[in-house]
Design a protein around this motif. Structure first.
Motif, PDB file in Angstrom:
ATOM      1  N   GLN A 124      29.976  35.365  51.085  1.00 37.50           N
ATOM      2  CA  GLN A 124      29.315  35.389  49.780  1.00 37.50           C
ATOM      3  C   GLN A 124      30.196  36.058  48.732  1.00 37.50           C
ATOM      4  OE1 GLN A 124      27.947  38.094  47.964  1.00 37.50           O
ATOM      5  NE2 GLN A 124      28.578  39.651  49.434  1.00 37.50           N
ATOM      6  N   ALA A 125      31.031  37.018  49.168  1.00 33.26           N
ATOM      7  CA  ALA A 125      31.882  37.700  48.198  1.00 33.26           C
ATOM      8  C   ALA A 125      32.944  36.744  47.651  1.00 33.26           C
ATOM      9  CB  ALA A 125      32.532  38.916  48.841  1.00 33.26           C
ATOM     10  N   LEU A 126      33.268  35.705  48.424  1.00 36.60           N
ATOM     11  CA  LEU A 126      34.333  34.793  48.011  1.00 36.60           C
ATOM     12  C   LEU A 126      33.836  33.618  47.186  1.00 36.60           C
ATOM     13  CD1 LEU A 126      36.452  34.676  51.266  1.00 36.60           C
ATOM     14  CD2 LEU A 126      36.882  35.933  49.165  1.00 36.60           C
ATOM     15  N   LEU A 127      32.512  33.527  47.020  1.00 36.73           N
ATOM     16  CA  LEU A 127      31.947  32.405  46.262  1.00 36.73           C
ATOM     17  C   LEU A 127      32.484  32.391  44.843  1.00 36.73           C
ATOM     18  CD1 LEU A 127      28.245  32.627  47.410  1.00 36.73           C
ATOM     19  CD2 LEU A 127      29.728  30.652  47.752  1.00 36.73           C
ATOM     20  N   GLY A 128      32.649  31.223  44.303  1.00 36.71           N
ATOM     21  CA  GLY A 128      33.120  31.101  42.930  1.00 36.71           C
ATOM     22  C   GLY A 128      34.626  31.277  42.877  1.00 36.71           C
ATOM     23  N   SER A 129      35.086  31.907  41.831  1.00 36.94           N
ATOM     24  CA  SER A 129      36.523  32.215  41.783  1.00 36.94           C
ATOM     25  C   SER A 129      36.694  33.663  41.357  1.00 36.94           C
ATOM     26  CB  SER A 129      37.234  31.283  40.812  1.00 36.94           C
ATOM     27  OG  SER A 129      36.742  31.495  39.519  1.00 36.94           O
ATOM     28  N   PRO A 130      36.429  34.580  42.283  1.00 43.20           N
ATOM     29  CA  PRO A 130      36.487  35.990  41.903  1.00 43.20           C
ATOM     30  C   PRO A 130      37.908  36.415  41.556  1.00 43.20           C
ATOM     31  CG  PRO A 130      36.184  35.769  44.269  1.00 43.20           C
ATOM     32  CD  PRO A 130      36.068  34.395  43.688  1.00 43.20           C
ATOM     33  N   SER A 131      38.046  37.234  40.543  1.00 42.90           N
ATOM     34  CA  SER A 131      39.352  37.800  40.269  1.00 42.90           C
ATOM     35  C   SER A 131      39.397  39.258  40.711  1.00 42.90           C
ATOM     36  CB  SER A 131      39.712  37.663  38.793  1.00 42.90           C
ATOM     37  OG  SER A 131      38.585  37.855  37.995  1.00 42.90           O
TER      38      SER A 131
END
Lengths: 291, 1061
Positions: free
Chosen positions: A148-155
């Motif tokens: 879940q922490a990696l969802l999207g495009s975290p910077s």
């Protein structure tokens, strides 16, 4: 290049506990290890960065935006794995990831599905994607947390003691995953396991009792004290004697015998042999430095 | 050890503010109940043992609140804090652990209830005065019901809740066990026909005895023990621990002890963490199909906002509907609604089964489900807000950029969905019942409308609860505040605390007043206006909450407050509209008005006034517009021997008056406040002189004001006793305050007492009868019915006209109008006409048969039927207060007593009863035997009609069935006599319905046993011959005299006993 600048951050809880005392440091892309014993203020610092808590004073700039005033700015590009989390009953891994993906702003259905399935594969949860997360074992749940922490495009990704309670194999797998994703973004890894920082991080900080004791490159720190760490096996009953005499940085039982390490610029003689310094020695010497 | 454990518990609670809030609220609640004196029973003092038992028994259920809270906080604390393994490793014994925790919960429940009682007593002290409504204070009364009723109830409740807690280790199940006890209580009350439920029909002694033994809360046993007590006994005697009450209390305590002991024996310190089904990690997958790439996010804009709302909704929905508590909630709802529906269908022993119409099902749903929904809203409104936090998922969710408004809206959506789900299941149940009982007409649109009429107010309640939860940041405080808010503004209990004005009501549900003939009538208009008001209030509140949630908004964008303007304006406008349109007049204002009227117009009480002899009127009904117009003329005749120079005309303030004029009169004063027109005659009116007067008035229902029951100008199934709204002559006694205490307080003289049975009567007696000529018009698709003979009917300018005429009838006439189906036939020379709703055709032939038999019986035994027509007209349930009512040649029958399934159920043949009773009023009452209003006069109309009904019933169904009916009336009489008082029949007050109907029937049966049907009928015929209009009216003394003529001398004493005891 992302940057996180923390300046003069302080936080004192209502009950008088001083959690953060004037913390200042800067980090850029790469993995950053935050070391400290239990209760050092690591979680407080992380929650403050994430925006779950307000600091009393100080500022946090993420990519030069003040995120104390505008926490939404960091939330839009954040992956966060808290130290301890629960989940709703009866919700499958896929559904829960889907929910969080939407909250993070993955509005396109196809792309969302693609990424969720990829993350489930990556975290080896693909087969269990339709099972309720509440029935997962500790390791699986932790991997779900990473997914879940990696969802999207975290910077920026912030993980708080992620390997606590994992068996060595799980921990290994987890660390691999972290290092895989930790390029080109900021990853803050809070832990009390020195080894993890050693293996993963290019930058680190040590905090204790809310104070920042050290920041920099782990290899450099080790190089600094290399040749000044001495080791000896002693009788357990004589520990007190040695403590009075030497600056012991750590003690360890090895096959029933007690091994002690001392930090000294000179060879303390008396049967001590020089030993190669590691990050743990850096950690303990730092904690023991008079502040 | 035990002491130490209890002490530790105390230290835990002593620090909690919410704990003190709970204690204080119970004390305050007690004071409120004490000062409002609770529920008033006629002749029963507020601080009598009966009233105290009733209140304390009723509110003993309130202790479920502290029990559930204490149990869920204290019994599962170790589990919550993951402390159980440590606790279980200590040497603490099961007994000590078990007993200390139980004692704590029980003790606190008793303690809080004691505070309630102290408040209740304080309330009594505050309010107590020397009036008849208060007796002497006896501490003993309170103590008695505390020990006998309350303590065992609390004990049982505590055992059930605690044992549920230990067994299930689930907080929601604890709350549900509390809810379950409440449900049990409701069920018992329904089955036992407890007086708690208005409109309960009587049950047999046997059924009562069984439920008295089994009712876990002792209330039925209490009602059973006191049901035949006189008012004096109820005011002075405490409950006796004997009979069923003793049995009940012992059984309850034993039951509780058994449950407790069983759980205690089986209880072991077990780690509640059941071994979780571990899902195996299977393979270290090599061939990956998907590649993780960073995906661009967009966390603003409309699409994102809506997607997050939907996602929150989906997650809440999935985790809620699969949860045990929700399944239980649905089950409980289905159970309660199903029970209520079944109860509504079956009726009881008084009535046969109802037809399972959509109307019946909808009214049951409307009466039942709002309270369930309120509880569900309170529960889920609180749970949903804190759910993410309580499962410890909040920190992950909160690290994403969703907006608080989206979350808020999704929570509101979720409580709405929950209410819609419960409504949906209730509707399914209703349809199922209709299918099972094979009623062919299912009104789908009516069912669907429930989603609006129930769903909207329930959702608004949910919205307010959510808002409070977000504002307060403390679940239990918000819950308590909401509970108080909703009890005051939404429940009927709040009305007793003064929250009556429409502006003080929030999200009120639609009343259960659906009519099979008229549907909801004008109620949707009222509903929509009040909903608009409540909705704008709720939105205002929630927008404020959202603004405060986003604290940053407060600092930066003061402009965002402009969003409040629209709901504020809507609330203001709808509020002003309601304020001006709802004519709620407080009791105090009304009584002031009555007092002033009496003081001002009392001088006219004994002034000679002319009598109305002829009424000519055109009555135009506009059912679709809820309005009517009347234009008419009177002929007034001086029937006194004195000269009349002043005429006082009295009009109803409900009505809009266009004019009242007469060429022979001059208006002296028009008193708008009291609706009085004082005229002077242009020439003195001598004996037998007459004048004419014309008038015009109109009326329209103001939806927010509602309508008076006998003035129901509704869309279909109109009924008005329209003579009530025609001008009357002289001082109006009905305007006076009747309550003796109130008169004393206001220093008004005693009202003239009821005329004695043997008081002399003017000779010749002035019946004040009239000749009526009325043209009633109505919409083209409706038929209008009035009294007397129909002379003519025609259609003109798209309206139907009906011309009725009759002579020598009392000044009491009515009209009805509806889209009638009509059945006509002749019986000898009499036309029988039935006007009914086309859906209600099932009982027509049976009704006609009963009419024929009644006509035959009455004509044979009492004399000729005085009209050419017998007319029965069905009216809508928008008129309440009677099953059927008889006017000259016309009988109006309420749909609720007509559309019954006579072939089913254990009740009586109500159609036969109604036809017999009401039709015989054409002999006993109306234009034949019409006694003046005095002691015993009710016997000559109602009791004689009851007798005729009984004989007809016997002739139709035989002596066995007649005996059943007598027993039923005996039961009804006995259970009501404490309130109605016991009066000898011949002197009974005509308003004492228990005497003239119930006792009357029993006594006539005794008379029947004494001298037989034939002799009674001979005597009645003789009475009628001697006393019917225009001869001098009869009294009960005349009745007894006639009866004695046909009785052997040795039976005289027995006969006197019948009438004089």
């Amino acid at each position: 290049m992302n940057s996180l600048k923390i300046k003069n951050l302080t936080k004192t809880y209502d009950n008088g506990v001083k959690a953060l005392g004037n913390i200042t440091f800067e980090i850029e892309n790469g993995m950053f290890g935050l070391l400290g014993p239990n209760g050092a203020g690591k979680s407080t610092l992380m929650k403050t960065i994430v925006g779950l808590q307000q600091p009393d004073n100080g500022s946090i700039l993420f990519n030069n935006e003040d995120i104390v005033k505008n926490p939404t700015f960091i939330k839009k590009q954040l992956g966060y794995l808290p130290q301890d989390f629960g989940v709703y009953q009866n919700i499958s891994a896929y559904d829960l990831l889907n929910h969080l993906a939407i909250l993070k702003g993955l509005n396109d259905k196809g792309a969302r599905k693609e990424q969720i399935l990829a993350l489930l594969e990556k975290t080896n949860l693909f087969e269990q994607k339709n099972k309720a997360v509440s029935t997962f074992s500790g390791g699986m749940r932790q991997r779900f947390g990473v997914a879940q922490a990696l969802l999207g495009s975290p910077s920026i990704i912030i993980v708080d003691e992620p390997t606590a309670g994992l068996d060595p194999e799980e921990r290994n797998r987890f660390n691999n995953l972290l290092s895989e994703i930790g390029e080109n973004i900021i990853v803050i890894l809070s832990t009390h396991l020195v080894e993890d920082v050693r293996n993963l991080c290019t930058q680190m900080a040590i905090i204790n009792k809310g104070e920042l004791l050290l920041t920099g490159n782990p290899e450099q720190f080790i190089a600094e004290i290399n040749g000044k760490v001495w080791k000896k096996y002693i009788d357990k009953n004589k520990l007190l004697e040695y403590q009075n005499q030497y600056k012991i940085i750590s003690t360890q039982l090895q096959a029933g015998k007690l091994s002690i390490k001392v930090f000294d610029n000179e060879n303390p003689l008396n049967g001590f042999t020089q030993t190669e310094a590691d990050l743990e020695d850096v950690y303990f010497t730092t904690l023991q430095k008079p502040q | 050890m035990l002491r130490h454990l209890i002490f530790f518990e105390w230290k835990f609670y002593g620090r909690k503010i919410s704990f003190y809030v709970m204690l204080l609220s119970f004390l305050g609640f007690g004071i409120l109940v004490g000062t409002s004196a609770g529920i008033a029973f006629p002749n029963i003092k507020y601080n009598s043992p009966y009233a105290i038992n009733f209140i304390l028994g009723l509110f003993s259920l309130a202790s479920l609140f502290p029990i559930v809270i204490m149990a869920s906080q204290s019994l599962l604390r170790e589990q919550d804090n993951h402390f159980e393994q440590i606790l279980y490793a200590t040497p603490i014994t099961i007994r000590n652990y078990f007993v200390s925790r139980f004692l704590l919960v029980f003790g606190m429940a008793v303690f809080t209830f004691l505070l309630f009682i102290i408040g209740y007593m304080l309330g009594h002290f505050i309010k107590m005065d020397n009036s008849e409504k208060w007796g002497i204070f006896h501490f003993n009364y309170y103590l008695n019901s505390f020990l006998v009723i309350v303590i065992p109830n609390i004990f049982l409740c505590t055992v059930i809740v605690c044992c549920t807690a230990w067994f299930s280790k689930n907080k929601m199940l604890i709350s549900l066990s509390g809810l379950g006890i409440y449900v049990l209580y409701m069920v018992v009350s329904i089955f036992s026909n407890s007086p708690l439920f208005a409109g309960a029909s009587p049950v047999s002694d046997n059924a009562m005895s069984i439920s008295a033994k089994l009712d876990p809360f002792g209330m039925v046993a209490f009602f059973e023990q006191t049901q035949y007590w006189t008012a004096l006994q109820k005011n002075t005697m405490v409950l006796q621990l004997s009979g069923n009450l003793l049995f009940n209390r012992i059984v309850i305590i034993l039951l509780a002890l058994t449950i407790f002991y069983t759980v205690y024996k089986r209880f072991q310190f077990k780690n509640s963490n059941k071994p979780k089904k571990k899902v195996e990690t299977i393979n270290e997958l090599i061939d990956r199909k998907y590649v993780y790439t960073k995906t661009i996010t967009k966390s603003n804009g409309k699409k994102y906002f809506i997607l997050t709302i939907v996602s929150f909704l989906k997650i809440d929905l999935k985790s809620t509907i699969k949860s045990i508590p929700f399944v239980l909630l649905v089950a409980i709802t289905l159970f309660i609604v199903g029970m209520e529906m079944y109860g509504a269908i079956v009726g009881g022993i008084r009535l046969p089964q109802y037809f399972v119409t959509t109307t019946l099902m909808i009214n049951t749903i409307l009466a039942t489900i709002p309270s369930i929904l309120l509880l569900a809203m309170l529960f889920y409104g609180s749970e949903l807000v804190w759910k993410s936090k309580s499962v410890n998922f909040l920190s992950i969710e909160n690290s994403t950029p969703y907006s608080n408004s989206a979350l808020f809206i999704s929570k509101f959506g979720m409580v709405s969905i929950i209410s819609l789900i419960l409504i949906f299941f209730s509707i399914v149940l209703g349809v199922l019942f209709q299918a099972i009982f094979q009623y062919p007409i299912i009104d789908w649109s009516a069912y669907l409308s429930l989603f609006y009429f129930i769903g909207l107010p329930a959702s608004l309640c949910g919205l307010v609860i959510i808002t409070f939860q977000y504002i307060s940041k403390n679940k239990y405080i918000a819950l308590s505040v909401c509970a108080v808010f909703l009890v005051l503004t939404n429940s009927s209990l709040g009305k007793t605390f003064g929250f009556k004005h429409p502006l003080l009501r929030f999200a009120n549900f639609l009343p259960d007043a659906f009519s099979d003939i008229n549907g909801l009538g004008y109620y949707p208009k009222v509903f929509s206006v009040t909903m608009l008001y409540s909705l704008s209030f709720a939105i205002l509140l929630s927008v404020l909450a959202i603004l405060f949630l986003n604290k940053s908004v407060l600092k930066t964008k003061r402009k965002s407050f402009t969003i409040l303007i629209l709901p504020f304006i809507v609330m203001l406008l709808s509020g002003i509209y309601m304020m001006t349109k709802s004519g709620g007049v407080s009791k105090e204002i009304l009584m002031n008005w009555q007092q002033h009227y009496e003081e001002k117009y009392n001088p006219y009480k004994n002034k000679p006034q002319p009598s109305i002899t002829d009424v000519k009127a055109s009555i135009d009904l506009f059912p679709e517009e809820n309005s009517y117009k009347v234009e008419g003329t009177y002929i007034l005749v001086n029937k006194t021997q004195e000269e009349i120079s002043e005429v006082l005309i009295n009009t109803s303030n409900e009505i809009t008056w266009n004019f009242i004029t007469s060429s022979q009169l001059t208006l002296v004063k028009k008193d708008e406040e009291f609706g009085q027109y004082l005229f002077k005659t242009k020439q003195k009116l001598l004996a037998n002189d007459s004048i004419s007067m014309s008038f015009k008035f109109e009326y329209k229902i103001e939806p927010l004001k509602g309508h008076q029951s006998f003035n129901a100008i509704v869309e279909n199934g109109v009924f008005m006793r329209i003579s009530n709204y025609f001008p009357s002559v002289g001082y109006n006694l009905d305007n006076e305050i009747e309550d003796k205490l109130e008169r004393k307080k206001r220093e008004l003289p005693l009202q003239e007492s009821l005329t004695k049975v043997d008081a002399p009567l003017a000779n010749p007696y002035n019946y004040e009868f009239i000749n009526l000529d009325a043209v009633v018009s109505t919409s083209i698709n409706q038929t209008a019915i009035s009294v007397g003979e129909l002379i003519n009917n025609y259609s003109k300018s798209n309206r139907n006209y009906f011309h009725y005429r009759t002579h020598d009838i009392p000044f009491r006439f009515a009209v009805s109008s509806a889209k009638y189906a009509i059945q006509k036939l002749n019986y000898h020379d009499i036309a029988i006409e039935i006007f009914y709703d086309p859906k209600h055709h099932q009982n027509i032939s049976h009704l006609i048969n009963s009419i024929k038999k009644t006509l035959q019986y009455c004509e044979t035994h009492f004399g000729e039927y005085p009209y050419k027509t017998v007319r029965f007209a069905e009216i809508s349930s928008f008129t309440r207060g009677f099953a059927a009512t008889a006017y000259p040649a016309t009988i109006f029958i309420n749909e609720t007593q007509f559309h019954l399934n006579l072939s089913q159920g254990e009740g009586h043949d109500i159609i036969n009863e109604l036809a017999g009773h009401e039709l015989s009023h054409q002999w006993w009452g109306n234009a034949q035997l019409n006694p003046d209003y005095r002691e015993g006069s009710g016997v000559l109309t109602e009791t004689l009609a009851q007798y005729t009904q009984l004989m007809l019933y016997k002739n139709e169904y035989g002596r066995e069935k007649m005996l059943e009916m007598v027993r039923l009336y005996q039961n009804m009489y006995d259970s009501e006599k404490a309130f109605s008082g016991e009066e000898p029949l011949y002197k009974s007050n005509p308003n004492n319905t228990n005497a003239i109907y119930n006792k009357g029937l029993i006594k006539m049966y005794e008379l029947y046993l004494l001298i037989g049907e034939e002799k009674i009928n001979l005597a009645l015929k003789s009475l009628l011959t001697k006393h019917k209009f225009p001869l001098q009216p009869a009294t009960t003394i005349d009745l007894i005299k006639e009866l004695k003529m046909f009785t052997k001398k040795e039976n005289y004493t027995k006969m006197d006993d019948i009438f004089k005891n």
